[in-house]
Design an enzyme around this catalytic site. Structure first.
Site, PDB file in Angstrom:
ATOM      1  N   CYS A  37      -5.718   4.661  -0.545  1.00 22.44           N
ATOM      2  CA  CYS A  37      -6.466   3.444  -0.202  1.00 22.44           C
ATOM      3  C   CYS A  37      -6.451   3.197   1.301  1.00 22.44           C
ATOM      4  CB  CYS A  37      -5.881   2.260  -0.955  1.00 22.44           C
ATOM      5  SG  CYS A  37      -5.914   2.486  -2.752  1.00 22.44           S
ATOM      6  N   SER A  87       0.629  -6.068  -4.003  1.00 22.61           N
ATOM      7  CA  SER A  87       0.130  -4.816  -3.448  1.00 22.61           C
ATOM      8  C   SER A  87      -0.030  -4.958  -1.949  1.00 22.61           C
ATOM      9  CB  SER A  87      -1.221  -4.491  -4.089  1.00 22.61           C
ATOM     10  OG  SER A  87      -1.913  -3.528  -3.330  1.00 22.61           O
TER      11      SER A  87
END
Length: 602
Positions: free
Chosen positions: A207, A487
């Site tokens: 990511c 996260s």
């Protein structure tokens, strides 16, 4: 009785594999090595484990087998024997918002155990590890610290940015998460939501923002355990391939120097890693993982704690305009000088100890001596005179809700104080149902509990809830507290890792809907307090009962049986085994089954 002699006056690079390849008594071991393709002239060579977290079903990991193959060849080209092996992985992005996320943090320790097991049993002399997704990085470095054999981490690399065709807007995985909240609260249409999801992740790589994967890769490069630029090279770049081609010579150099992980991972090196996290606005997960990595070094003088993070946060500015709270992604950092460029900037401004050793066999000051510095005119790393925030974005919180600590990610954009009333959910799924019902309103402190290391189990991440709140346009008027984690993609007024957790009766378990809560994240305060009287606390403690555990067997049950608290890094290898003689067992403890059967037969 031996098959060959060690060369006189030269470094012994096969100090471990020689146990199998040098001794005649290990003929069976040698026979099996010959079956793998070795020749007699290969037996004295150092053997290097090339361990990856490869599997097809995740963009962060799907290309790692190919990188491992290239690294194995580079080991062979350097006169070494390279053997590929693999460990399991979990996709945080795919499992997020589901009970599958309970396996995520557990996978970190499973990876560490797997790498330690393969390296230890196979007697490999060195390790090149190739991680991709979030927990992969700390997992492999924990194994390196336990083994203390020459090791290098080659990061799988960051993904490229996506692009929304209809608007030309830059996208990433958090765009996909936030599109759900935006859709539920009528901010985007179904067509727009679908388009965002379809184009957020264009290919291989982790990511793209300063989320947990890039946070940990950057921190580990700053720690000294990967080659320069490893953390900022895109996964599909020529630079990443060149890094793999150079890995064999690099691990050979470490074997010749006998330079081991614990020589590199000093307390000062960990402090460098923490400073990097603060400057770049990294994930709260860095607190959890760096603590665990330091504990794996088995030296109390190297261990870091929550206090170290706060001490460094108080004097380190947040400078990077990177997602999730900023504009840019990791491939943009590579274009302005990469992670070494950031490190050179930090050294030049007395924010980084350049004397610390790295896997190049040189110090960081030596590594960046000829680096031209960050590109002129770049806007990603802000000047010290105009920081995103004058001090670090990570704050260690206490107060009557978190007497043993919690971790807040406060970038300054969401303010530093919040007062509101509690809206309590006993699981992440119940909170997401609340989002769908539009129960969450401005002025609430949303609490998601029973999501800690034992209660979750596995301290699952809460990117789906935070993204839903941000997508709904509530990010500036709602706070979120949890005994779970966030996260690296989470942003907004978020505080996680609250300890003690709800499952063992921590104060967060006693909060009720409507309770007034005050949060003060200013560096001289750092408190989370629910405004209850002592009588109210006592009444609630008296009537509280722990809910049933969410696992009764298998990997998660084993995990919750040994895991430490979030403030201790959720490590799993520090519980002292009970080796008391069976006759000293407490009468309240059942005898082991085999012993009980023996007693019955008598």
């Amino acid at each position: 009785m031996t098959l060959y002699d060690f060369p006189e006056g030269q470094p012994i690079m096969n100090r471990y594999s020689s146990m199998l390849t040098r001794n005649k008594k290990q003929g069976a071991s040698q026979a099996m090595l010959y079956a793998t393709g070795l020749q007699p002239e290969d037996m004295p060579k150092a053997q290097v484990g090339v361990g990856s977290i490869w599997y097809d079903g995740n963009p962060c990991n799907m290309h790692l087998l190919d990188l491992g193959t290239a690294i194995r060849k580079s080991c062979q080209d350097a006169g070494l024997v390279g053997y590929r092996f693999n460990a399991v992985g979990v996709s945080d992005g795919i499992s997020m918002g589901t009970t599958g996320m309970r396996y995520s943090l557990q996978s970190r320790d499973l990876i560490a155990d797997s790498f330690e097991t393969t390296m230890g049993a196979q007697w490999y002399d060195g390790l090149v590890a190739i991680p991709g997704c979030d927990k992969n990085m700390p997992g492999v470095v924990m194994a390196m610290a336990r083994l203390n054999r020459p090791s290098i981490m080659v990061y799988g690399g960051t993904i490229r940015a996506g692009k929304q065709p209809s608007t030309d807007d830059s996208l990433d995985i958090v765009s996909a998460f936030q599109s759900y909240g935006a859709y539920v609260y009528d901010k985007v249409s179904e067509e727009e939501r679908s388009e965002i999801v379809r184009h957020s992740c264009p290919g291989q790589g982790a990511c793209g923002g300063m989320y947990t994967a890039n946070t940990m890769a950057t921190a580990i490069e700053a720690l000294g355990m990967s080659l320069p630029y490893s953390s900022s090279m895109p996964a599909d770049s020529d630079e990443k391939q060149a890094e793999c081609d150079a890995a064999g010579a690099a691990i050979k150099n470490l074997l010749e120097l006998d330079l081991k992980p614990r020589d590199i991972m000093t307390k000062a090196a960990f402090e460098n890693a923490i400073r990097m996290v603060m400057v770049t606005g990294g994930s709260t997960n860095a607190v959890l993982h760096l603590i665990a990595m330091s504990r794996a070094c088995q030296d109390p003088a190297v261990r870091i704690s929550l206090d170290d993070f706060q001490r460094i946060s108080d004097v380190t500015p947040f400078l990077a305009d990177l997602k999730p709270s900023g504009k840019y992604v990791m491939e943009d950092v590579q274009a302005i000088g990469g992670t070494p460029g950031v490190i050179k900037f930090m050294i030049d401004n007395n924010m980084f100890d350049g004397s610390q050793m790295t896997v190049t066999g040189k110090t960081w000051a030596e590594n960046v001596a000829d680096h031209p510095g960050l590109a002129k005119g770049q806007e990603i790393i802000k000047p010290l005179s105009d920081p995103v925030k004058a001090t670090g974005h990570l704050q260690i919180m206490y107060g009557n809700v978190a007497p043993e600590g919690g971790v807040a990610k406060i970038t300054g954009k969401e303010g530093e104080t919040f007062t509101g009333v509690a809206k309590v959910y006993d699981s992440e799924q119940l909170m997401l149902e609340g989002v769908l019902k539009r129960e969450i309103k401005c002025g609430q402190v949303v609490i998601i509990r029973y999501e800690g290391p034992k209660g979750g189990p596995g301290l699952p991440e809460m990117l789906t809830p935070t993204s839903a709140i941000m997508g709904a346009g509530l990010g500036d008027c709602v706070a979120l507290l949890t005994d779970g984690r966030f996260s690296g993609g989470s942003h907004g007024f978020c505080i996680g890792h609250i300890t003690p957790e709800a499952q063992i009766g921590g104060p967060i378990a006693l909060i009720e809907d409507g309770d007034p809560i005050q949060i003060d994240a200013r560096s001289d305060k750092r408190t989370i307090d629910v405004l209850l009287t002592e009588a109210q606390w006592a009444e609630r403690r008296a009537k509280w009962k722990a809910p049933p555990l969410r696992a009764a067997y298998g990997a998660l049950y084993k995990y919750m049986s040994v895991v430490k608290t979030a403030s201790e890094g959720c490590v799993t290898d520090e519980q002292v085994p009970n080796t008391a003689p069976i006759w000293e067992l407490s009468p309240k403890e059942p005898l082991p089954e085999s012993v009980a059967e023996l007693e019955t037969s008598r």
